[in-house]
Enzyme design. Structure first.
Site, PDB file in Angstrom:
ATOM      1  N   ASN A  27       0.802  -1.232   0.000  1.00 54.89           N
ATOM      2  CA  ASN A  27       0.000   0.000   0.000  1.00 54.89           C
ATOM      3  C   ASN A  27       0.833   1.278   0.000  1.00 54.89           C
ATOM      4  O   ASN A  27       0.290   2.370  -0.164  1.00 54.89           O
ATOM      5  CB  ASN A  27      -1.005   0.008   1.172  1.00 54.89           C
ATOM      6  CG  ASN A  27      -1.954  -1.171   1.100  1.00 54.89           C
ATOM      7  OD1 ASN A  27      -2.640  -1.344   0.097  1.00 54.89           O
ATOM      8  ND2 ASN A  27      -1.973  -2.000   2.115  1.00 54.89           N
ATOM      9  N   ARG A  58      -3.112   7.792  -0.175  1.00 54.12           N
ATOM     10  CA  ARG A  58      -3.727   6.894   0.794  1.00 54.12           C
ATOM     11  C   ARG A  58      -3.782   7.568   2.168  1.00 54.12           C
ATOM     12  O   ARG A  58      -2.755   7.962   2.717  1.00 54.12           O
ATOM     13  CB  ARG A  58      -2.838   5.653   0.875  1.00 54.12           C
ATOM     14  CG  ARG A  58      -3.073   4.768   2.034  1.00 54.12           C
ATOM     15  CD  ARG A  58      -1.818   3.928   2.300  1.00 54.12           C
ATOM     16  NE  ARG A  58      -2.109   2.927   3.286  1.00 54.12           N
ATOM     17  CZ  ARG A  58      -1.182   2.303   3.996  1.00 54.12           C
ATOM     18  NH1 ARG A  58       0.098   2.567   3.817  1.00 54.12           N
ATOM     19  NH2 ARG A  58      -1.517   1.421   4.877  1.00 54.12           N
ATOM     20  N   TYR A  67      -0.766   9.613   6.622  1.00 51.80           N
ATOM     21  CA  TYR A  67       0.545   9.403   5.981  1.00 51.80           C
ATOM     22  C   TYR A  67       1.060  10.624   5.209  1.00 51.80           C
ATOM     23  O   TYR A  67       2.162  10.571   4.658  1.00 51.80           O
ATOM     24  CB  TYR A  67       0.464   8.187   5.050  1.00 51.80           C
ATOM     25  CG  TYR A  67       0.116   6.906   5.781  1.00 51.80           C
ATOM     26  CD1 TYR A  67       1.011   6.342   6.697  1.00 51.80           C
ATOM     27  CD2 TYR A  67      -1.109   6.275   5.588  1.00 51.80           C
ATOM     28  CE1 TYR A  67       0.688   5.184   7.381  1.00 51.80           C
ATOM     29  CE2 TYR A  67      -1.438   5.109   6.269  1.00 51.80           C
ATOM     30  CZ  TYR A  67      -0.539   4.567   7.165  1.00 51.80           C
ATOM     31  OH  TYR A  67      -0.852   3.415   7.859  1.00 51.80           O
ATOM     32  N   ASN A 121      10.339  -0.045   5.496  1.00 54.65           N
ATOM     33  CA  ASN A 121       8.993   0.184   6.015  1.00 54.65           C
ATOM     34  C   ASN A 121       8.148  -0.971   5.487  1.00 54.65           C
ATOM     35  O   ASN A 121       7.703  -0.942   4.334  1.00 54.65           O
ATOM     36  CB  ASN A 121       8.423   1.521   5.538  1.00 54.65           C
ATOM     37  CG  ASN A 121       7.037   1.772   6.117  1.00 54.65           C
ATOM     38  OD1 ASN A 121       6.412   0.868   6.677  1.00 54.65           O
ATOM     39  ND2 ASN A 121       6.557   2.998   5.970  1.00 54.65           N
ATOM     40  N   ALA A 124       1.979  -3.187   6.577  1.00 56.49           N
ATOM     41  CA  ALA A 124       1.254  -4.104   7.471  1.00 56.49           C
ATOM     42  C   ALA A 124       2.010  -5.409   7.726  1.00 56.49           C
ATOM     43  O   ALA A 124       1.763  -6.086   8.734  1.00 56.49           O
ATOM     44  CB  ALA A 124      -0.127  -4.398   6.888  1.00 56.49           C
ATOM     45  N   GLU A 145      14.201   0.155  10.777  1.00 55.83           N
ATOM     46  CA  GLU A 145      12.755  -0.014  10.563  1.00 55.83           C
ATOM     47  C   GLU A 145      12.091   1.359  10.671  1.00 55.83           C
ATOM     48  O   GLU A 145      12.298   2.072  11.659  1.00 55.83           O
ATOM     49  CB  GLU A 145      12.204  -0.959  11.638  1.00 55.83           C
ATOM     50  CG  GLU A 145      10.696  -1.127  11.592  1.00 55.83           C
ATOM     51  CD  GLU A 145      10.194  -2.040  12.730  1.00 55.83           C
ATOM     52  OE1 GLU A 145      11.025  -2.698  13.401  1.00 55.83           O
ATOM     53  OE2 GLU A 145       8.982  -2.062  12.944  1.00 55.83           O
ATOM     54  N   ARG A 163      -1.725   4.142  17.663  1.00 49.92           N
ATOM     55  CA  ARG A 163      -2.810   3.644  16.814  1.00 49.92           C
ATOM     56  C   ARG A 163      -3.369   2.329  17.376  1.00 49.92           C
ATOM     57  O   ARG A 163      -3.193   2.029  18.542  1.00 49.92           O
ATOM     58  CB  ARG A 163      -2.298   3.527  15.373  1.00 49.92           C
ATOM     59  CG  ARG A 163      -1.840   4.887  14.806  1.00 49.92           C
ATOM     60  CD  ARG A 163      -1.338   4.770  13.390  1.00 49.92           C
ATOM     61  NE  ARG A 163      -2.411   4.367  12.488  1.00 49.92           N
ATOM     62  CZ  ARG A 163      -2.204   3.946  11.236  1.00 49.92           C
ATOM     63  NH1 ARG A 163      -0.968   3.895  10.747  1.00 49.92           N
ATOM     64  NH2 ARG A 163      -3.215   3.595  10.479  1.00 49.92           N
TER      65      ARG A 163
HETATM   66  C1  DQA Z   1       3.074   1.947   8.459  1.00 52.17           C
HETATM   67  C2  DQA Z   1       2.249   1.523   9.680  1.00 52.17           C
HETATM   68  C3  DQA Z   1       1.609   0.169   9.445  1.00 52.17           C
HETATM   69  O1  DQA Z   1       0.865  -0.212  10.599  1.00 52.17           O
HETATM   70  C4  DQA Z   1       0.690   0.225   8.266  1.00 52.17           C
HETATM   71  O2  DQA Z   1       0.129  -1.043   8.014  1.00 52.17           O
HETATM   72  C5  DQA Z   1       1.348   0.772   7.052  1.00 52.17           C
HETATM   73  C6  DQA Z   1       2.257   1.897   7.183  1.00 52.17           C
HETATM   74  C7  DQA Z   1       3.628   3.383   8.596  1.00 52.17           C
HETATM   75  O3  DQA Z   1       4.479   3.738   7.800  1.00 52.17           O
HETATM   76  O4  DQA Z   1       3.191   4.137   9.470  1.00 52.17           O
HETATM   77  O5  DQA Z   1       1.066   0.355   5.931  1.00 52.17           O
HETATM   78  O6  DQA Z   1       4.188   1.074   8.353  1.00 52.17           O
END
Ligand code: DQA
Length: 142
Positions: free
Chosen positions: A11, A18, A23, A73, A76, A97, A106
């Site tokens: 994604n 998105r 984001y 990154n 999910a 990370e 969240r």
């Molecule tokens: C994410 C946080 C994850 O929980 C989420 O599924 C994402 C993006 C972030 O960059 O904040 O796709 O990794």
């Protein structure tokens, strides 16, 4: 081997479109430009994104021979993927990370990360700056 891999999971190809309230409005191209601008002399970055877990695993294997560090990154897959964790354990360089959002603020399912069991640094909630911090740190460490 002065290339830093910037790996992005599912994604994140839609970054900028998105859920911009979470984001932001900047895109993965902006991430690449930012990372390139902060990497130290003699280093380069290679940004990749996939919606597929196996593809991310394959790129981590490629990094074993092609990259000095990984900024990842995993989207999910952070919260679900033992396969990505195992792949990262085969990589000997530094792993950073990154999460654009502050995952700990969240939903509870975002609080656990398999990838954190391997990562040398974890950055959450700094927006795109998190990627820049990851690149800078890898340049310091290698
Ligand atoms: C994410 C946080 C994850 O929980 C989420 O599924 C994402 C993006 C972030 O960059 O904040 O796709 O990794």
């Amino acid at each position: 081997m002065n290339t830093i891999y910037i790996l992005n999971g599912p994604n994140l190809n839609l970054l900028g479109k998105r859920q911009p309230e979470i984001y932001g409005s900047e895109t993965l191209d902006d991430v690449e430009t930012l990372c390139r601008s902060v990497c130290a002399d003699g280093f380069d970055v290679k940004l990749m994104q996939s919606n597929n877990e196996g593809q991310l695993v394959d790129w981590i294997h490629d990094a074993r021979h092609e990259a000095c560090g990984i900024v990842i990154n995993p989207g999910a897959y952070t919260h679900t993927s033992i396969a990505i964790l195992d792949a990262l354990h085969t990589f000997e360089g530094p792993v950073m990370e990154v999460h654009i959002s502050q995952v700990h603020k969240r939903e509870a399912f975002r609080h656990h990360s398999y990838v954190s069991m391997r990562a040398d640094g974890v950055i959450a909630g700094l927006g795109l700056e998190g990627y820049a911090a990851g690149v800078r740190r890898i340049c310091q460490l290698v």
